[in-house]
Structure formats: structure tokens, C-alpha cells
Motif scaffolding. Sequence first.
Motif, mmCIF file in Angstrom:
data_model
loop_
_atom_site.group_PDB
_atom_site.id
_atom_site.type_symbol
_atom_site.label_atom_id
_atom_site.label_comp_id
_atom_site.label_asym_id
_atom_site.label_seq_id
_atom_site.Cartn_x
_atom_site.Cartn_y
_atom_site.Cartn_z
ATOM 1 N N ARG A 6 -6.469 -1.721 -8.914
ATOM 2 C CA ARG A 6 -6.138 -2.674 -7.868
ATOM 3 C C ARG A 6 -6.637 -4.084 -8.143
ATOM 4 N N TYR A 182 -8.752 5.660 -4.214
ATOM 5 C CA TYR A 182 -7.938 6.697 -3.578
ATOM 6 C C TYR A 182 -8.761 7.960 -3.333
ATOM 7 N N VAL A 196 2.955 2.717 0.450
ATOM 8 C CA VAL A 196 2.801 1.582 -0.449
ATOM 9 C C VAL A 196 3.953 0.617 -0.158
ATOM 10 N N VAL A 211 0.063 1.611 -8.095
ATOM 11 C CA VAL A 211 -0.667 2.184 -6.968
ATOM 12 C C VAL A 211 -0.124 3.576 -6.654
ATOM 13 N N PHE A 250 -1.275 0.788 1.553
ATOM 14 C CA PHE A 250 -1.601 -0.124 0.462
ATOM 15 C C PHE A 250 -0.423 -1.084 0.319
ATOM 16 N N THR A 277 -7.125 -3.356 1.734
ATOM 17 C CA THR A 277 -6.932 -4.600 1.011
ATOM 18 C C THR A 277 -7.970 -4.685 -0.105
ATOM 19 N N ASN A 278 -7.995 -5.814 -0.810
ATOM 20 C CA ASN A 278 -8.829 -5.934 -2.003
ATOM 21 C C ASN A 278 -9.896 -6.995 -1.830
#
Length: 426
Positions: A6, A182, A196, A211, A250, A277-278
Amino acid sequence: MSRPVRAAEVLAAAVLLVAVAGCGSRLPESDFERGSTAPAPSGAPIRVGIITSATSPVGGSAFTGPRDGAKAYFERLNARGGIDGREVEVRTCDDGGSGVGNNECVHKLVDEQRVVALVATSSLDYAGASRVSRARVPDVGGQPIGSAYDTYPHLYGIYGSLAPRDGKPGWGGKLIGGTEVYRYFKREQGARTAAVVSYNQAASAAYARLVTRGLKAEGYKVVTEQVDFALPNFRAAAADLKEQGADLVFDAMDTHGNAQLCEAMDDVGAEVTAKVTNVQNWTSSVADDYKDAPRCRNALWATGASRNYEDTDQPAVREFRDAMKDTKALSQWQLEGWAAAMWFTDAAKSCRGDVTRACVDRFMNRDKSYTARGLLLPVTYEERAEPPESREACVSVARWKDGEGWVTQGEMSDNCFDVPQLSYQP
């Protein structure tokens, strides 16, 4: 630790969606006065460079966090006497988010101004990476937005690498990423179905496939939703992921798209365990970014490889927060820029007064992991001839709660899993 798929690729995908707004939070220039009890640094300054895509197609605030965190660290360091009595002189350069601009910044800082090292690089297009490597200038703690830190020697990204770094990305042009994110949601939150969401745009769709592959490797049922980039129907996507019973969501989109998706999820009553989120979106601006989606906003979770900037029970975080106390918006990237500056400082101190490029590089190449006083999960740089098929990897996790901000979910050094390493083309 393993770098999850990610981290970099979501940026690369969002970057190519040039019509979007930036995802980060811009920090004003810090201005910390020197404490009266510390002697002013003396002797020749130690010059470092920071290259940032401060202006870029994705907005002026998207990449400035690492720079501002690093500058705040050096300002405080200088207020306390610098490194062995020598001031750290910071030279910054805005590459404009272009390869041409990046090469110009590298020439200016490396060739003309002769910086000892680059620190906390955050460039949209790190086109000058090979020149930095050829000059044997250590690049300490940069953000791996592309594959440069898995390609060239003398470049040390904030998350580490196992690749040979012999001038080609990863192993034969392929990188690896773990599935720990995950696995975390599967084990700790009982998630089984994941959606996704992506745009019908090449980079976004490619990242969504990565992803999806990782989720399937962890046994998830995966629901894929694709919306039109020009005229996205987020409501239809939200309704479908609700119908499919998604536990997690995601995405391969920018912050603006995420906010719209969240609004649509609230409108149709789609409730999920986590909207994931990242690290780039791990900011204090969430309340404003998602102001029209209160339910979805409080389902936001962020994952990364550094300690939550809200963990003020930790001394290293308290020092960061104290230095940033006048900052309007905080971000995890600022903390990682602070950690990068600390990493360089520790390397420079090991030189015992004779701070050279070669000396700093020797420290970076030590056979020892680095944690920046516990701010980072252990960062290692190895050169494995073959990529591992599996590896123990840890993940830092936080969730947003109105009134509290980002709340840490478990000690990051305990959120560890033995997970497969999936190869992918950068």
C-alpha cells in the motif's frame, strides 16, 4: 520489517490523477528560538539538503510534511548546540513535481552546494536518484513514492529495503510487499469481506489489482468497485458494497474521491468495520476533509510503519509534539520527516567531528536496524540475492474518533504477523 504494498503505490496512483487536490496538510515554516541555556553552534556548518515537491500537479501541500518535520528537528537541534558544536545548515529545493525540476534540485544541492547528505526527500518524480547515487551522497529517510529506494545504493528510504539495489528496481524489476495490513484486520477485527474502489484510470486500476491480490492471498472475499474518473457515481458504488456486506473498504483514489465516497456511504447507510487509508492521509485535517460524512469519518483507520503522532505518552513523540506546538495541522509524514532528521543526526554524530558523505553512508550501511528512539518500526537495509517468500512484518494502526483524533490500536511492535511477500511490477 516488510513494506506493505500500500505505502508507495497509492501515492503513485493518486499522483497520475492530476486533476485532484492534494492529500497532505501543509505546515507553516517553523521558527524556534534558541534556548538561552544552550551555546550557539560554532565551527563550520554541516550542510544538508531537502528536496520536496512543494508545488506539484497534486497540490502544494501533498508532499511538504517530511520536509517540515525534518526542518523542525534541525531547528531544535541547532537551538541545543547542533552536532558537536556545529550548526546543521538546511538547504531546501522545490522540484515542482517534475523530473526536470528534480534533476535541477539534485545538481544544485549535490554538485553546487555540496551537501553532506539529503534528508527526508519527498519527490513526485525522483528522476535525479541515479545522480545522487553516483555521487555517493547518502539520502537519509526519504519517502518511497517510487522505486528509487529499492533501486540505487546510498539511498535509504524511511521503510528500509531487502533488494540488491544494483541499479535495477527490486529483483529483476520486481518489488515485494507484505500482506500484514490485511492480516491485521482479519485477525484483530474479524473482517472477511473487503471492497476495493478505484477509478477507471490505468494507475488507479493497477493499484486496485494489487490490493485485490493481497486481500485474496489472505482469504478475503473481495468486491471490486470502479467509478468513472470524470463523472464518478460514488452512490452506486456505496450501495453495492453495502449490498455485498463489505467489512472493509480499501481504495485507489485521492483524498477528494475518498471524501466523496464516504459521503455516499453515509447517504446509503453503508456501515463498515473500517474505511482503510494510508500514512499520507494520517493527518489532523480529517475532521475538515470528511466534514460531510460523520459516520464514515469515524470508521477511518490508518496503517503505516511509524508511531502515532498522538502517542504523547512516549518521550520521543512528546518532543516532536512540543516542537510542533504552534503548527495548525499535524501529520504522520511530519513525524517521519522528524525521524529522518534524527537518523541523519545519529549518523553524523558517529563521525566524531569529521562529518563526510562517506562517514554518514557507513553508519547507514550498518548491520543494525534503526528505530529513531521508537518512532519507527525497525528499519533494515539488506541486500538479499532473492526475495523472501514470507517474512514477519509489523504494522502501526490507528483509527479516527471525533473529539480524540487518531487513537492507536495496539502497540505497533506487537501487531506482527508472518505473511507472504507478493511480487509486483513498479
